[in-house]
Design an enzyme around this catalytic site. Structure first.
Site, PDB file in Angstrom:
ATOM      1  N   ILE A  94      16.543 -14.420 -44.485  1.00 42.53           N
ATOM      2  CA  ILE A  94      15.864 -13.431 -44.665  1.00 42.53           C
ATOM      3  C   ILE A  94      16.482 -13.140 -46.026  1.00 42.53           C
ATOM      4  CG2 ILE A  94      16.182 -10.907 -44.034  1.00 42.53           C
ATOM      5  CD1 ILE A  94      14.645 -12.583 -42.232  1.00 42.53           C
ATOM      6  N   HIS A 111       3.556 -15.639 -41.811  1.00 48.34           N
ATOM      7  CA  HIS A 111       4.111 -15.644 -40.591  1.00 48.34           C
ATOM      8  C   HIS A 111       3.106 -16.250 -39.304  1.00 48.34           C
ATOM      9  CE1 HIS A 111       6.806 -14.364 -37.368  1.00 48.34           C
ATOM     10  NE2 HIS A 111       5.715 -13.970 -36.766  1.00 48.34           N
ATOM     11  N   GLY A 145      12.482  -5.187 -44.169  1.00 48.46           N
ATOM     12  CA  GLY A 145      12.506  -5.578 -42.911  1.00 48.46           C
ATOM     13  C   GLY A 145      12.156  -7.130 -42.556  1.00 48.46           C
TER      14      GLY A 145
HETATM   15  C1  GRF Z   1       4.510 -21.703 -41.110  1.00 48.07           C
HETATM   16  O1  GRF Z   1       3.381 -21.803 -39.818  1.00 48.07           O
HETATM   17  C2  GRF Z   1       5.191 -20.687 -41.397  1.00 48.07           C
HETATM   18  O2  GRF Z   1       4.337 -19.471 -41.024  1.00 48.07           O
HETATM   19  C3  GRF Z   1       6.263 -20.664 -40.454  1.00 48.07           C
HETATM   20  O3  GRF Z   1       6.870 -21.962 -40.486  1.00 48.07           O
HETATM   21  C4  GRF Z   1       5.692 -22.758 -40.845  1.00 48.07           C
HETATM   22  C5  GRF Z   1       6.042 -23.605 -41.948  1.00 48.07           C
HETATM   23  O4  GRF Z   1       5.190 -24.779 -41.894  1.00 48.07           O
HETATM   24  N1  GRF Z   1       7.293 -19.609 -40.799  1.00 48.07           N
HETATM   25  P1  GRF Z   1       5.296 -25.614 -43.497  1.00 48.07           P
HETATM   26  O5  GRF Z   1       6.707 -25.822 -43.623  1.00 48.07           O
HETATM   27  O6  GRF Z   1       4.457 -24.894 -44.397  1.00 48.07           O
HETATM   28  O7  GRF Z   1       4.610 -26.911 -42.915  1.00 48.07           O
END
Ligand code: GRF
Length: 202
Positions: A94, A111, A145
């Site tokens: 964060i 996300h 957030g």
């Molecule tokens: C993705 O699904 C992202 O949304 C989540 O972690 C994963 C990262 O995958 N936070 P990568 O490192 O891009 O393969």
């Protein structure tokens, strides 16, 4: 447009952006990745950047005497590349006030859940545990957030009875990679406005 991409893991979202640019051109896509940063060393995401000949940097929280000092270091490390857009592609930290003061409004995160459902570091696991029948991914601007910024785009993924977390996450990532590549390109080429919680891409 100049992109700095932040990663923490395998970097397949980063790879999707690099492939999209390589398969068309910087001019056609509207953006180029100028550097890749991470919060830890020795991850595949950094190896992918190095294979692409890109500059990389690592800002590890434990190397700084405070979280704020880390945030300042990250802000300066990213700022050195003068990005137009910063993309968090699986970056698992964060960011703080200084980073948002500098890059807020042009800092995009992806996300692996349909926000506002299942925010945080375990969105895939939480959706599965909850018994959701559909989940998906959300590309959004980062605000102060956790996974709460204005939504740019979402993609839906069915949850299957036989799914475990990794199978579901892999299926989400197939949608997520395409969504992120498409959104980053459109934003880079067309420009955008953020009006409250609404994002308007020209
Ligand atoms: C993705 O699904 C992202 O949304 C989540 O972690 C994963 C990262 O995958 N936070 P990568 O490192 O891009 O393969």
């Amino acid at each position: 447009k100049r992109l700095v991409v932040l990663v923490s893991g395998s970097g397949t979202n980063l790879q999707a952006i690099l492939d999209a640019i390589a398969e068309t051109s910087v001019a056609a896509y509207g953006a180029e990745v100028v550097a890749v940063g991470a919060d830890r060393d020795g991850i595949e995401g950094l190896a992918r950047a190095e294979r692409a000949g890109l500059p990389t940097f690592v800002c590890q929280v434990k190397d700084y005497e405070s979280r704020q000092a880390w945030d300042t270091a990250l802000t300066e490390a990213v700022g050195a590349y003068e990005p137009d857009l910063v993309v968090s592609a699986g970056f698992m930290k964060i960011v703080g006030k200084e980073f948002l003061a500098r890059f807020g409004g042009r800092f995009i995160n992806t996300h692996p859940a349909l926000l506002p459902s299942f925010p945080g570091a375990h969105g895939v696991r939480d959706a599965l545990a909850y018994g959701a029948k559909v989940t998906g991914c959300t590309v959004h601007f980062v605000d102060d957030g956790v996974d709460t910024g204005p939504i740019i785009a979402q993609g839906v993924v069915e949850v299957r009875d036989e799914d475990d977390e990794s199978a579901l996450h892999e299926r989400i990532k197939e949608v997520e990679r395409r969504l992120l590549v498409e959104v980053v390109g459109r934003i880079a080429r067309n420009g955008y406005r953020i009006e409250g919680r609404k994002v308007v891409i020209q």
